[in-house]
Structure formats: structure tokens, C-alpha cells
Motif scaffolding. Structure first.
Motif, PDB file in Angstrom:
ATOM      1  N   ILE A   1       0.285  -0.888  -0.001  1.00 44.58           N
ATOM      2  CA  ILE A   1       0.300  -0.188   0.029  1.00 44.58           C
ATOM      3  C   ILE A   1       1.284   1.548   0.092  1.00 44.58           C
ATOM      4  O   ILE A   1       1.994   1.259   0.863  1.00 44.58           O
ATOM      5  CB  ILE A   1      -0.797  -0.091   0.664  1.00 44.58           C
ATOM      6  N   ASN A   2       0.716   1.677  -0.925  1.00 43.44           N
ATOM      7  CA  ASN A   2       1.626   3.616  -1.465  1.00 43.44           C
ATOM      8  C   ASN A   2       1.779   4.220  -0.264  1.00 43.44           C
ATOM      9  O   ASN A   2       2.871   4.518   0.654  1.00 43.44           O
ATOM     10  CB  ASN A   2       0.547   4.244  -3.079  1.00 43.44           C
ATOM     11  N   ALA A   3       0.311   4.512   0.495  1.00 45.87           N
ATOM     12  CA  ALA A   3       0.311   5.318   1.536  1.00 45.87           C
ATOM     13  C   ALA A   3       1.191   5.074   3.009  1.00 45.87           C
ATOM     14  O   ALA A   3       1.649   5.667   4.064  1.00 45.87           O
ATOM     15  CB  ALA A   3      -0.885   5.724   1.994  1.00 45.87           C
TER      16      ALA A   3
ATOM     17  N   ASN B   1      -7.260   4.802  -3.545  1.00 44.77           N
ATOM     18  CA  ASN B   1      -8.059   4.202  -2.549  1.00 44.77           C
ATOM     19  C   ASN B   1      -7.533   4.506  -0.956  1.00 44.77           C
ATOM     20  O   ASN B   1      -8.628   4.629  -0.342  1.00 44.77           O
ATOM     21  CB  ASN B   1      -9.294   3.374  -3.014  1.00 44.77           C
ATOM     22  N   LEU B   2      -7.297   3.190  -1.284  1.00 44.71           N
ATOM     23  CA  LEU B   2      -6.912   2.350  -0.533  1.00 44.71           C
ATOM     24  C   LEU B   2      -5.420   3.764   0.392  1.00 44.71           C
ATOM     25  O   LEU B   2      -5.684   4.345   2.548  1.00 44.71           O
ATOM     26  CB  LEU B   2      -5.733   1.154  -0.239  1.00 44.71           C
TER      27      LEU B   2
ATOM     28  N   ASP C   1      -7.665  -2.028  -4.761  1.00 46.81           N
ATOM     29  CA  ASP C   1      -8.216  -0.652  -4.943  1.00 46.81           C
ATOM     30  C   ASP C   1      -8.885  -0.179  -5.530  1.00 46.81           C
ATOM     31  O   ASP C   1     -10.291   0.790  -5.017  1.00 46.81           O
ATOM     32  CB  ASP C   1      -6.369  -0.680  -5.038  1.00 46.81           C
ATOM     33  N   ARG C   2      -8.898  -0.181  -6.882  1.00 50.59           N
ATOM     34  CA  ARG C   2     -10.193  -0.062  -7.606  1.00 50.59           C
ATOM     35  C   ARG C   2     -11.692   0.089  -7.476  1.00 50.59           C
ATOM     36  O   ARG C   2     -12.578   0.570  -7.024  1.00 50.59           O
ATOM     37  CB  ARG C   2     -10.082  -0.136  -9.509  1.00 50.59           C
ATOM     38  N   GLU C   3     -11.973  -1.583  -7.355  1.00 45.75           N
ATOM     39  CA  GLU C   3     -13.055  -2.225  -6.316  1.00 45.75           C
ATOM     40  C   GLU C   3     -13.389  -1.782  -4.883  1.00 45.75           C
ATOM     41  O   GLU C   3     -14.674  -1.146  -4.985  1.00 45.75           O
ATOM     42  CB  GLU C   3     -12.725  -3.746  -6.816  1.00 45.75           C
ATOM     43  N   VAL C   4     -12.752  -1.177  -4.282  1.00 44.93           N
ATOM     44  CA  VAL C   4     -12.530  -0.274  -3.448  1.00 44.93           C
ATOM     45  C   VAL C   4     -13.370   1.029  -3.374  1.00 44.93           C
ATOM     46  O   VAL C   4     -13.801   1.166  -2.447  1.00 44.93           O
ATOM     47  CB  VAL C   4     -11.690  -0.738  -1.801  1.00 44.93           C
ATOM     48  N   GLY C   5     -12.337   2.086  -4.182  1.00 45.08           N
ATOM     49  CA  GLY C   5     -13.353   3.118  -4.160  1.00 45.08           C
ATOM     50  C   GLY C   5     -14.332   2.861  -4.874  1.00 45.08           C
ATOM     51  O   GLY C   5     -15.816   3.893  -4.701  1.00 45.08           O
ATOM     52  N   ARG C   6     -14.618   1.999  -5.659  1.00 46.13           N
ATOM     53  CA  ARG C   6     -16.188   1.672  -6.246  1.00 46.13           C
ATOM     54  C   ARG C   6     -17.149   1.855  -5.498  1.00 46.13           C
ATOM     55  O   ARG C   6     -18.200   1.850  -4.750  1.00 46.13           O
ATOM     56  CB  ARG C   6     -16.383   0.465  -6.928  1.00 46.13           C
TER      57      ARG C   6
ATOM     58  N   ILE D   1      -5.986  -1.141   7.736  1.00 41.67           N
ATOM     59  CA  ILE D   1      -6.505   0.235   7.573  1.00 41.67           C
ATOM     60  C   ILE D   1      -8.054   0.476   8.299  1.00 41.67           C
ATOM     61  O   ILE D   1      -8.289  -0.172   8.465  1.00 41.67           O
ATOM     62  CB  ILE D   1      -6.485   1.365   7.041  1.00 41.67           C
ATOM     63  N   LEU D   2      -8.138   1.250   9.374  1.00 43.16           N
ATOM     64  CA  LEU D   2      -9.702   1.464   9.870  1.00 43.16           C
ATOM     65  C   LEU D   2     -10.181   2.845   9.722  1.00 43.16           C
ATOM     66  O   LEU D   2      -9.294   3.826  10.103  1.00 43.16           O
ATOM     67  CB  LEU D   2      -9.569   1.418  11.190  1.00 43.16           C
ATOM     68  N   TRP D   3     -11.137   3.033   9.408  1.00 38.77           N
ATOM     69  CA  TRP D   3     -11.181   4.590   8.419  1.00 38.77           C
ATOM     70  C   TRP D   3     -12.742   5.231   8.662  1.00 38.77           C
ATOM     71  O   TRP D   3     -13.716   4.065   9.501  1.00 38.77           O
ATOM     72  CB  TRP D   3     -11.435   4.684   6.912  1.00 38.77           C
ATOM     73  N   SER D   4     -13.302   6.139   9.085  1.00 38.61           N
ATOM     74  CA  SER D   4     -14.798   6.772   9.590  1.00 38.61           C
ATOM     75  C   SER D   4     -14.560   8.020   9.386  1.00 38.61           C
ATOM     76  O   SER D   4     -13.951   8.589   9.424  1.00 38.61           O
ATOM     77  CB  SER D   4     -14.782   6.302  11.369  1.00 38.61           C
ATOM     78  N   LYS D   5     -15.448   7.889   8.886  1.00 38.29           N
ATOM     79  CA  LYS D   5     -15.852  10.059   8.053  1.00 38.29           C
ATOM     80  C   LYS D   5     -15.359  10.670   9.009  1.00 38.29           C
ATOM     81  O   LYS D   5     -14.761  11.863   9.094  1.00 38.29           O
ATOM     82  CB  LYS D   5     -17.119  10.230   7.070  1.00 38.29           C
ATOM     83  N   SER D   6     -16.092  10.708  10.716  1.00 41.69           N
ATOM     84  CA  SER D   6     -16.636  11.038  11.569  1.00 41.69           C
ATOM     85  C   SER D   6     -15.013  11.393  12.534  1.00 41.69           C
ATOM     86  O   SER D   6     -14.849  12.004  13.195  1.00 41.69           O
ATOM     87  CB  SER D   6     -17.594  11.071  12.783  1.00 41.69           C
TER      88      SER D   6
END
Length: 477
Positions: free
Chosen positions: A20-22, A32-33, A281-286, A333-338
Motif C-alpha cells: 500500500i503506497n501510503a 483509494n487505500l 484498490d479500484r474496487e474499494v474505491g467503487r 486500515i480503519l476509517w470513519s468519516k467522523s
């Protein structure tokens, strides 16, 4: 964040931590990741509890170590999971893609399952005749499913190392197909209940099979492949040497292994593998776009991880079953908009199954008191958090790894110790001076004290685990 947030749990199969690049690997294209990592939290020291698919996933989805559940090999029965508890707490639970339960269609707590399993099952001990959603779609399109029977007919099959060009329409590629199923479910969902959506991508597990145009950018790029040190395989414990020989002589998952593969062959294999990662990664973005279009992202936690990694020729090995970092260290990775309270890297050492306790914590669901999983939610919030002082990994004898009844590993920040049941040799690495695990100190007189200390740590862990999980019921599997 809602008291019962939606959870989208994305799991790939056999994806290394360095993809993963990041996360510090600029040779990989994962926009997207990267977005999830940069705006969320990523764990840099997450370790699988098992070195192959089924026991790793059973541990992740039960909250217990493999020796506790009894699921220590790739053919073990595994029917139940903590998804049942989420369902009991009001979640609409959906699996799309790979879960790798045994049997493959076990409910495991899901209200809906759209199963897509291993890409190639032609040599599988179990599930060879199982027909999944992807099999049906390929048949409906009047194609033959690509795999070992077709790839082995290529003149250069033995030099491919499992890397092949996808021969069918792009929409029928397994990872694209799973992404499409997930998007279709998101667009059609009607329940107002919070949802737990597990999306299991079959890639980048072999065969490494992108369309040729997806691989082209990687074929033209430096992929940072570390050469195998002379004498590396010969210096390894006999069970691992036998595993190498089995891969050289066999065709597991359509991979014919070569210890002395050329630089060009290894580069193609790595390029095709990474192209599969970029496709995912592309599918994650979709999927994220589909959730956003439905207005579902505001109350959703997104988790991205894998079950274990892939050696890809490093240390002379193919695929998994060993205890090297390439297999047992995972992207997470864990993500939440808030948000959770902090963003960026968390370097705390955790077990992969700790995701379970963390999600229960974030969702306000009570976890079983006997769980061996521990929540790292405080670290996500930026609060004080005590990391594990050691992580563990296990592997039993299975259809591929036939050379030891049981392998155990314990890793601290500095030391890694690998033990073979009834074996006379093992592995001991000083990860400070030898981060690439190339100098085995098992027989070094100067490191006998460290070897004994790590063995004692492993023994103490097993004793404590047995006591603390004494209420665990094997019949629950």
C-alpha cells in the motif's frame, strides 16, 4: 458516530503488508487505500495468528488463537463466528465474496451470503466441487473457468511462477466480480438496520491473474525485490526445506515454484501480484462511492485488511505456511468519516484478531469475557494504550504443509522464535540487527539465553491461554 455504526469489513487474501503506497511503499498504486489510510488510522505492527487461510480467518472471526479453537490447518472445520453476536445485536449481516469457512457455505451468523471462494480449487482437498457465485457467472457467460487445467497447457507454464494474463472479459475477473456484487447489494439494500458487510476479495492470492494491460505499469517499474541470499534455504529448519521442495515439485494454486528463478521471472510474478492489488484498490474505491451515493458513509466504519501475506520467492519460498514477516505481518486500515480521535500510523503491536474486540468496542457490543482478542480502540482515539508485549502465530500439518505436526512462533519487538513440535531445530532471529531474518541464531551458543527465554515465553503463553479460555467450547466450531 452512531451508537450502532455500519461496518464494512474488507478482507483480501494473501496480501503482504508492503503493498500500500501510503504505508510507505511508493512502488505500488493504491490511491483509494491511500485515501483511507491518510484520513483514517493504520496499524503498522499487526500480526496474523496463523500462517494459512482457514486458521487465520477462524482466529480473526472468533477472537481466539488457533490452538484454542482447534482450527490449526487449512482443512479444519469452522462453522461459527462472532458475526452471530452482531446479528443478535440488531445488525443485518452480509458476506459477499470469500470468508473461507469450512464448509464453505456455513451460515456463520450471516443473514445473506454471496460466496466467491478460491480462484483455483482444482487440487483442493475440500471444496473442489463447490459451485460459487463466480463459477455460476462464468458458466452463464459460456466460458471455461481459468485455472491450473488451462494454465498448465502453456509452453512456459513452469517459468510463470503462478503469473498469468486474465483471458476472459474484465467484469468476470474474480475481484472485479466481487466488487460488482457488493455494489449491487449496496444499491439495492432496503433494511434500515445497521449493517455488517464483509467483502472478501479472492486476490491477490494466486493464480496472479490481472489483464495484461493492468500489469504493464508494474512490468516497467523497479519493484524492490530482495534477492534470496546464498544458502538461505539450506540454513532453514528441515520442515521449511521440505516445504520448498514440495512447491518446486507441485502446482498448488497453479504455482510451479522455482528457488533459483531468474530476476525477470520474479519481477513478472511480483508485477502481476501488485497489479491484482491495484485492481482490488479500484474496487474499494467503487464500493466507497456506492456507499456515499446511498448516504451510508456518515455512519460507517471501514476496515481494510488481509488474512496473511505471500512469500513471493523471498527466502526461497512460495506462498505461505512459514513464519517470516512477509506471511504474518498484515496491512490494517480503519476509517470513519467522523474520525476516531486521531489519524495516521499506530505502531502498537497487535494480533490480527484484536480487530474483533475493537469493532465490538466501537459498536457498543459486549465481547465474551474469555476472548483472547483485545480492543485497541483507545489507540484509535489517541488515548493511552498498552500494546502486546509479544504476538504469536501457529500452523498445523495440512494438505500442503505436511512436514511438522505443529509450528508455533512468538515475536517480541526484538526477537522472533519459531518452534517445531518434536523438532530438533528451529529459528531465532534478532530483528534489531537482522530485520530481514537472514541469520538464524538457533544454534548460536552466544544466544542460548535468548532462545531459552523465548521458549519459556511461548510455554507460559500456552499455559495461560488454556486457563483463561477454559470455558471455550469446542462444540461451538
Amino acid at each position: 458516530m452512531a451508537s450502532r455504526p455500519n461496518i464494512v469489513f474488507i478482507i483480501t487474501d494473501q496480501q503482504r503488508y508492503d503493498t500500500i503506497n501510503a504505508l510507505g511503499f511508493a512502488h505500488v498504486d493504491t490511491p483509494n487505500l491511500d485515501r483511507l489510510a491518510q484520513n483514517g488510522v493504520y496499524l503498522t505492527s499487526c500480526y496474523a495468528a496463523a500462517a494459512s487461510c482457514v486458521p487465520a480467518r477462524a482466529s480473526l472471526f472468533t477472537g481466539y488463537y488457533p490452538h484454542t479453537t482447534g482450527v490449526v490447518d487449512n482443512a479444519a472445520t469452522w462453522r461459527h463466528s462472532w458475526v452471530e453476536t452482531l446479528a443478535d445485536n440488531g445488525y443485518d449481516c452480509v458476506n459477499i465474496g470469500k470468508m473461507h469457512t469450512q464448509p464453505m457455505d456455513a451460515p456463520a451468523g450471516f443473514h445473506t451470503r454471496m460466496i466467491v471462494e478460491n480462484k483455483d480449487r482444482s487440487m483442493a482437498k475440500r471444496g473442489r466441487e463447490f459451485v460459487d457465485e463466480w463459477d455460476k457467472a462464468i458458466a452463464r457467460a459460456s466460458f471455461e473457468k481459468p485455472g491450473l487445467p488451462s494454465y498448465s497447457l502453456l509452453n512456459d507454464y513452469a517459468d510463470r511462477l503462478g503469473a498469468f494474463e486474465w483471458p476472459l472479459p474484465k467484469e468476470l475477473h474474480s475481484d472485479t466480480f466481487v466488487g460488482g456484487l457488493a455494489i449491487d447489494w449496496i444499491e439495492r439494500k432496503s433494511s434500515e438496520k445497521p449493517f455488517f458487510l464483509q467483502i472478501g476479495f479472492p486476490g491477490p492470492h494466486p493464480p496472479y491473474d490481472p489483464p495484461v494491460e493492468e500489469a504493464k505499469p508494474y512490468l516497467e517499474r523497479d519493484l524492490r525485490i530482495r534477492p534470496v541470499r546464498a544458502g538461505d534455504v539450506e540454513s532453514q529448519p528441515e520442515p521449511f526445506q521440505q516445504l520448498v521442495r514440495k512447491h518446486v515439485e507441485g502446482d498448488h494454486d497453479a504455482v510451479r515454484h522455482k528457488v533459483e528463478a531468474t530476476a525477470e521471472e520474479r519481477h513478472r510474478q511480483r508485477a502481476y501480484y501488485l497489479a491484482n492489488v491495484t485492481m482490488i484498490d479500484r474496487e474499494v474505491g467503487r464500493v466507497l462511492d456506492a456507499l456515499d451515493a446511498r448516504g451510508a458513509l456518515d455512519d460507517t466504519i471501514v476496515v481494510f485488511t488481509s488474512d496473511h501475506g505471500d512469500m513471493l520467492g523471498d527466502h526461497g519460498h512460495s506462498q505461505k505456511w512459514t513464519m517470516y514477516e512477509q506471511v504474518i505481518r498484515l496491512p490494517l486500515i480503519l476509517w470513519s468519516k467522523s474520525g476516531f480521535g486521531r489519524t495516521g500510523p499506530v505502531d502498537a503491536m497487535i494480533q490480527h484478531m484484536d480487530i474483533a474486540a475493537t469493532l465490538f468496542d466501537l459498536a457498543g457490543v459486549e465481547a465474551p469475557s474469555s476472548w483472547e482478542a483485545r480492543s485497541f480502540a483507545p489507540a484509535l482515539r489517541g488515548d493511552d494504550f498498552e500494546e502486546r508485549d509479544a504476538v504469536y502465530c501457529e500452523q498445523g500439518r495440512d494438505v500442503v504443509f505436511r512436514f511438522s505436526d505443529f509450528v508455533s512462533m512468538v515475536r517480541t519487538r526484538r526477537w522472533k522464535y519459531v518452534h517445531f513440535l518434536d523438532g530438533h531445530d528451529g529459528q531465532l532471529f534478532d530483528l534489531e540487527s537482522d530485520p530481514h531474518e537472514e541469520t538464524n541464531l538457533w544454534d548460536s551458543p552466544d544466544h542460548a539465553a535468548e532462545r531459552r527465554a523465548m521458549h519459556d515465553r511461548l510455554t507460559e503463553w500456552r499455559l495461560r491461554s488454556g486457563y483463561e479460555t477454559r470455558e471455550w467450547s469446542e462444540e461451538w466450531r
